[in-house]
Design a protein around this motif. Structure first.
Motif, PDB file in Angstrom:
ATOM      1  N   SER A 168       0.826  -1.209   0.000  1.00 52.96           N
ATOM      2  CA  SER A 168       0.000   0.000   0.000  1.00 52.96           C
ATOM      3  C   SER A 168       0.862   1.262   0.000  1.00 52.96           C
ATOM      4  CB  SER A 168      -0.935   0.005   1.215  1.00 52.96           C
ATOM      5  OG  SER A 168      -1.832  -1.074   1.157  1.00 52.96           O
TER       6      SER A 168
ATOM      7  N   ASP B  64      -5.957   8.692  -5.321  1.00 53.67           N
ATOM      8  CA  ASP B  64      -5.481   7.309  -5.166  1.00 53.67           C
ATOM      9  C   ASP B  64      -4.372   7.233  -4.116  1.00 53.67           C
ATOM     10  OD1 ASP B  64      -7.233   6.394  -7.040  1.00 53.67           O
ATOM     11  OD2 ASP B  64      -5.772   6.322  -8.684  1.00 53.67           O
ATOM     12  N   ALA B  65      -3.514   8.250  -4.102  1.00 54.59           N
ATOM     13  CA  ALA B  65      -2.416   8.260  -3.130  1.00 54.59           C
ATOM     14  C   ALA B  65      -2.953   8.251  -1.704  1.00 54.59           C
ATOM     15  CB  ALA B  65      -1.519   9.467  -3.353  1.00 54.59           C
TER      16      ALA B  65
ATOM     17  N   ARG C 193       2.236   1.689  -3.477  1.00 57.30           N
ATOM     18  CA  ARG C 193       1.188   2.195  -4.371  1.00 57.30           C
ATOM     19  C   ARG C 193       0.925   3.677  -4.125  1.00 57.30           C
ATOM     20  NH1 ARG C 193      -1.414  -1.300  -7.475  1.00 57.30           N
ATOM     21  NH2 ARG C 193      -1.511  -3.535  -6.985  1.00 57.30           N
ATOM     22  N   ALA C 194       0.942   4.086  -2.872  1.00 54.63           N
ATOM     23  CA  ALA C 194       0.705   5.498  -2.546  1.00 54.63           C
ATOM     24  C   ALA C 194       1.804   6.383  -3.136  1.00 54.63           C
ATOM     25  CB  ALA C 194       0.637   5.680  -1.030  1.00 54.63           C
TER      26      ALA C 194
ATOM     27  N   LYS D 213      -5.919   7.261  -0.746  1.00 55.03           N
ATOM     28  CA  LYS D 213      -6.614   5.988  -0.509  1.00 55.03           C
ATOM     29  C   LYS D 213      -5.605   4.902  -0.112  1.00 55.03           C
ATOM     30  CE  LYS D 213      -9.106   2.273  -2.851  1.00 55.03           C
ATOM     31  NZ  LYS D 213      -8.040   1.317  -2.455  1.00 55.03           N
ATOM     32  N   HIS D 214      -4.487   4.815  -0.835  1.00 54.38           N
ATOM     33  CA  HIS D 214      -3.485   3.802  -0.529  1.00 54.38           C
ATOM     34  C   HIS D 214      -2.817   4.072   0.816  1.00 54.38           C
ATOM     35  CE1 HIS D 214      -4.085   1.914  -4.308  1.00 54.38           C
ATOM     36  NE2 HIS D 214      -3.563   2.887  -5.041  1.00 54.38           N
ATOM     37  N   LEU D 215      -2.649   5.349   1.156  1.00 53.98           N
ATOM     38  CA  LEU D 215      -2.102   5.681   2.469  1.00 53.98           C
ATOM     39  C   LEU D 215      -3.061   5.263   3.579  1.00 53.98           C
ATOM     40  CD1 LEU D 215      -0.470   9.193   1.915  1.00 53.98           C
ATOM     41  CD2 LEU D 215       0.689   7.049   2.452  1.00 53.98           C
TER      42      LEU D 215
ATOM     43  N   SER E 105       1.374   6.595  -6.912  1.00 55.03           N
ATOM     44  CA  SER E 105       0.223   7.428  -7.270  1.00 55.03           C
ATOM     45  C   SER E 105       0.554   8.902  -7.104  1.00 55.03           C
ATOM     46  CB  SER E 105      -0.990   7.065  -6.411  1.00 55.03           C
ATOM     47  OG  SER E 105      -1.422   5.749  -6.668  1.00 55.03           O
TER      48      SER E 105
ATOM     49  N   PHE F  73       5.141  13.005  -1.138  1.00 53.52           N
ATOM     50  CA  PHE F  73       3.835  13.413  -0.627  1.00 53.52           C
ATOM     51  C   PHE F  73       3.725  14.925  -0.404  1.00 53.52           C
ATOM     52  CE2 PHE F  73       4.143   9.003   1.334  1.00 53.52           C
ATOM     53  CZ  PHE F  73       3.434   8.414   0.300  1.00 53.52           C
TER      54      PHE F  73
END
Length: 365
Positions: free
Chosen positions: A265, A280-281, A268-269, A283-285, A272, A342
């Motif tokens: 995850s 999406d970032a 993926r973050a 959400k994955h976080l 994204s 981020f």
């Protein structure tokens, strides 16, 4: 221990060969060899000179302080059996040094010392400094002593594994490979397979589930190593790892596999965020936070069991597992605070809410 065995231990502690000790005592090296093998004892007239040469009292040489020695060995044994659970590597290194000095020739203590030297050298404090190389080189020397002289298969194999890590850390890959090739091949019939032939009914069913669990765990970690490394980024392997975990553990009682899903995850973050897919970032976080909490809860519980169809009843005991300082939730907060990827979403309401949720959970709110 016999007096001969004590002479042998103390002679090695003082870096004396049988020949050198014999020369000092004006006896033959064969006489010293017979003492150490228990075939003869030194004359009483030699007790005084032996205590001076070996730097011990007569009581120590004759074993009259055996009770205190036994207590000392019990202390070192207890420290040895839990050294891999510690995080204060520098303090543990000093204890390991004492154990090796007081019990030379005890290969499990030497393996302990070599392993802790790797931990210290690889630590953040010494990473990429001359001190790191110094510790790793010392670790290599100690592992080599075990590999060359120790007859205990388990300790010797552990030393082979350790020296490979030393050489890999030093980026000396050819030497690492040479030792890796010394590691014994798996036998054609494993212990699990032999046990399966001996069991019946429920006991056999539970045993088979454990075999499947161990094979699945190894498969997932092999996939993980294909994408989460310095040398490759096979994202297809990551996708397969994530898919098989969710497929096999259909009830989402992931236990140890929270670890795998957390890193998936987080990866993926990051990807994204780099692609400017900010929703999406986040959400994955959020998923990474959930898996971090799941992982930490497993450690709080200590002993847990899988409940999915394939692994039902398989027990996970993490009471004595090594853990890094802090929790996975700590790690999650530090990662999202430090990762530059981020920065573009750091000031958004959803990102700040995610941070607040993590802090609130940690405080028990």
């Amino acid at each position: 221990m016999t007096i001969g065995e004590r002479i042998k231990v103390l002679r090695r502690k003082n870096d004396l060969t049988q020949e050198r000790l014999a020369e000092y005592l004006s006896v033959s090296s064969q006489a010293v060899s017979k003492w150490e093998c228990g075939l003869a004892c030194p004359d009483l007239a030699l007790i005084g000179p032996l205590t001076k040469l070996l730097h011990v009292t007569a009581d120590e040489l004759l074993g009259l302080e055996q009770a205190s020695q036994d207590e000392r060995r019990a202390y070192f044994d207890a420290e040895y059996h839990q050294y891999w659970m510690k995080v204060d590597y520098a303090a543990d290194l000093e204890i390991a040094k004492q154990a090796v000095a007081e019990y030379p020739g005890e290969y499990k203590y030497l393996e302990w010392l070599a392993s802790v030297e790797w931990y210290v050298g690889y630590s953040v404090e010494y990473a990429e400094t001359p001190k790191c190389t110094e510790y790793l080189e010392s670790s290599i020397r100690h592992f080599q002593m075990i590999i060359e002289d120790c007859n205990d298969t388990e300790i010797r194999n552990s030393a082979i594994s350790g020296i490979v890590w030393d050489y890999v850390t030093l980026e000396r890959y050819e030497e690492a490979k040479r030792y890796a090739e010394m590691y014994p091949l798996a036998t054609e019939t494993t212990r699990d397979e032999l046990l399966a032939r001996c069991l019946q009914g429920k006991e056999l069913e539970e045993h088979r589930r454990n075999i499947v669990y161990k094979a699945f765990d190894a498969f997932c970690h092999a996939l993980h190593s294909m994408w989460d490394s310095y040398y490759m980024e096979n994202l297809r392997a990551m996708e397969i790892e994530e898919a098989v975990i969710h497929t096999v553990i259909e009830d989402e009682n992931f236990l140890g596999f929270h670890w795998n899903l957390y890193f998936i995850s987080m990866k993926r973050a990051i990807n994204s965020a780099i692609a400017n897919q900010y929703d999406d970032a986040v959400k994955h976080l959020s998923d990474a936070r959930k898996y971090a909490i799941g992982h930490d809860r497993m450690f709080e519980t200590g002993i847990t069991q899988y409940t999915n169809l394939l692994f039902e009843g398989v027990t996970v005991d993490v009471r004595n597992a090594r853990r890094e300082t802090g929790t996975y939730l700590d790690w999650f907060r530090e990662t999202i605070a430090e990762k530059k990827e981020f920065d573009s979403i750091r000031d958004t309401d959803r990102f700040q809410a995610l941070l607040a949720e993590a802090e609130a959970f940690e405080k028990g709110e």
